[in-house]
Scaffold this active site. Sequence first.
Site, PDB file in Angstrom:
ATOM      1  N   LYS A   1     -37.333 -20.858 -48.309  1.00 18.10           N
ATOM      2  CA  LYS A   1     -38.888 -20.769 -47.818  1.00 18.10           C
ATOM      3  C   LYS A   1     -39.110 -22.091 -47.062  1.00 18.10           C
ATOM      4  O   LYS A   1     -38.321 -23.160 -47.288  1.00 18.10           O
ATOM      5  CB  LYS A   1     -39.970 -20.921 -48.883  1.00 18.10           C
ATOM      6  CG  LYS A   1     -41.263 -20.979 -48.503  1.00 18.10           C
ATOM      7  CD  LYS A   1     -42.374 -20.911 -49.913  1.00 18.10           C
ATOM      8  CE  LYS A   1     -43.747 -20.839 -49.646  1.00 18.10           C
ATOM      9  NZ  LYS A   1     -44.674 -20.955 -50.789  1.00 18.10           N
TER      10      LYS A   1
ATOM     11  N   SER B   1     -47.889 -17.236 -51.186  1.00 18.68           N
ATOM     12  CA  SER B   1     -47.547 -17.636 -49.763  1.00 18.68           C
ATOM     13  C   SER B   1     -45.943 -17.417 -49.739  1.00 18.68           C
ATOM     14  O   SER B   1     -45.500 -17.962 -48.364  1.00 18.68           O
ATOM     15  CB  SER B   1     -48.054 -19.194 -49.682  1.00 18.68           C
ATOM     16  OG  SER B   1     -47.228 -19.926 -50.666  1.00 18.68           O
TER      17      SER B   1
ATOM     18  N   SER C   1     -47.444 -18.025 -56.129  1.00 17.44           N
ATOM     19  CA  SER C   1     -46.898 -17.833 -54.946  1.00 17.44           C
ATOM     20  C   SER C   1     -45.629 -17.401 -54.758  1.00 17.44           C
ATOM     21  O   SER C   1     -45.228 -16.974 -53.566  1.00 17.44           O
ATOM     22  CB  SER C   1     -47.152 -19.127 -54.048  1.00 17.44           C
ATOM     23  OG  SER C   1     -48.355 -19.481 -53.779  1.00 17.44           O
TER      24      SER C   1
END
Length: 497
Positions: A79, A160, A184
Amino acid sequence: MNRRLPIKLSELSELFRTKTLDPLSVTENALALADRLRNLNAFSRICSSSALQQAKESSQRYRDGKGLGTLDGAPIAVKDNFCTENVHTTCASRMLENFVPTYDATVYARLKQCGAVLIGKTNMDQYGMGSGTVDSIFGPTKNCWSDNLDGKDFRIAGGSSGGSATAVASGVCFAALGSDTGGSTRNPASYCGVVGFKSTYGLLSRHGLIPLVNSMDVPGIITRTVEDCVAVFNAIAGPDERDSTTFKPPFKQIPIPEADQISLKGLRIGIPIEYHCPGLSNEVLETWTKVADMLEDAGAIVKSVSLPYTSASIFVYSILNQCEVSSNMARYDGIEYGYRSDENHSTERLYARSRAKGFNSVVKNRILAGNFFLLRKNYDKYFQKALKVRRLIAEDFTRAFRSVDIILSPTTLSTAPRYDEFVRSNNRDQCAVQDFCTQPANMGGVPALSLPVRLSTEDKLPISLQLTAPSFSEQNLFKVASWIENEVQFYRHYAYS
C-alpha cells in the site's frame, strides 16, 4: 507463460524449488497482467525494473539451492502509505506526490529479506481516510468482480486498502500489505473476496507506515488463503526497536493450520447481538447464520454475546480519528518536505496555500474537526469523553472473551456498492455505515480476520464474515478461519493463468 499459476504461496514455492517455474518468468507474467488490468487502477506505481532485478536474484538463489523460503520469488504489493526506499510513497495525495523515502518500512523490509518481489505500490484513499479507495489523486480503484467497468457503474474495491485487495483478487500478486485503522484492510478484503487480517496491536511494527491514527493503526495482510496469511504474518511479525509500541518479547512462529486435522469440539463461538444492525443485508445475514450453524454442527458451542457499546464506536472512532489526524497532519507545512505552493508572500501564507492545495477536502475536513475537538473548551467534552468510551468498548471485548473464544460477525453490511451510489454520500457517512462491524476491533486492539464465504445470489459478488479473537490469540483465529475456508472453499472461484 502457458502454465496456470497455483493459488497458494507454498505451491508456488515448491514449483520454484523443483524448477518447474522460475521467479523471473512469474514476475514478468505479473507485470504483464498488471499492465493488462491497468483499467482497475489498483496500482499507483508499478516497480518494473526493481521487480525484475529482485526476481533475477531470487532465480539465482533457487538455481544455487539457497531459496529463502515460502515467500522467495513471490510477487507482492505494498500500500502506498508504507515507505519504500527509492520508490515514491505518496499516500495518494498531492501533498506527497513527489516524496521518495530513503528507507523501508520494517514490515516491507522483512518481506524483502524473505525474497518477496515488489510489483508495485497500491492505490488508496488519501492518507487512508475513506472506505472506498475513491479519494485518490490517481482516481478510484475498481473492484475486479464488477459486472461493468465502464463509466461510473463499476463496484468499488473498498477502502482504504482497496488497491491492495484488488491487486491480490485480480491475480497480479499473491499477497499485499494494507493498513487497518478502523477496518481499512478487512473492508476491501470483504468486497474483493480475499482474506484480510489485522493483528493484535503491537505485534506488527508501524515503523515506516505513514501515520493516520497512531493508537489504532495496524499493518494489515491481504492474501487469497488463510495459509498464505499465516506465512506472511510469520515473516513480518515481531518486536522492532524503531517502534516503541511493538510487543517486546520475541514472536513465536504460528504453525500453518492443517484444515483436515482441526477439531472445533468445545470451541465457544460468540454471536454479537448488537451486530444485527440497520442496513445489514439479508444475504449477509443468511451467510452469517449458515456459517454459525456449520460451526455448531462441527461441535462448536455457539452462543449470543453482548458488546453493548458497539453503537457508540462510530462516534468515538470519528472523534479520536479526527483528533489524531489533526496532530499528524501538522507536519505537512510545505517547508521540510511535501507539496509547496508558489503563491507565497509570508510564512503563514506558505503554510495555508500548501495545505489548501496539497490536501483534498476529506483530509481538510478531518483536520478542522480534530482541531475543534481539541480546543481547550472542547477537550473534556469530546476528546476525553471519547477516550473513556473507547475503554468501555475494549472492556466489552474483555468481558465477552471470558465466555467465548471467537466472535463471528459480518465484515461489511452488504456486498460492494456501485461507485455512483457510493459517492452520493459523503466520506464520513460511508465510513460510519460500512465500518460498523470492523471499527470496534481497532479500539480494543484485538486481532480480526475477514474471510470470503460465498458469492451473493443476487449480484454474484463476494460475501465475507469476520472472526475476532482475544489479544495474542492469532493461532486460534487462524485455526477457525482455516476450518471455515476448507468447508466453503471460496478460493475455487480463482482461476488465474
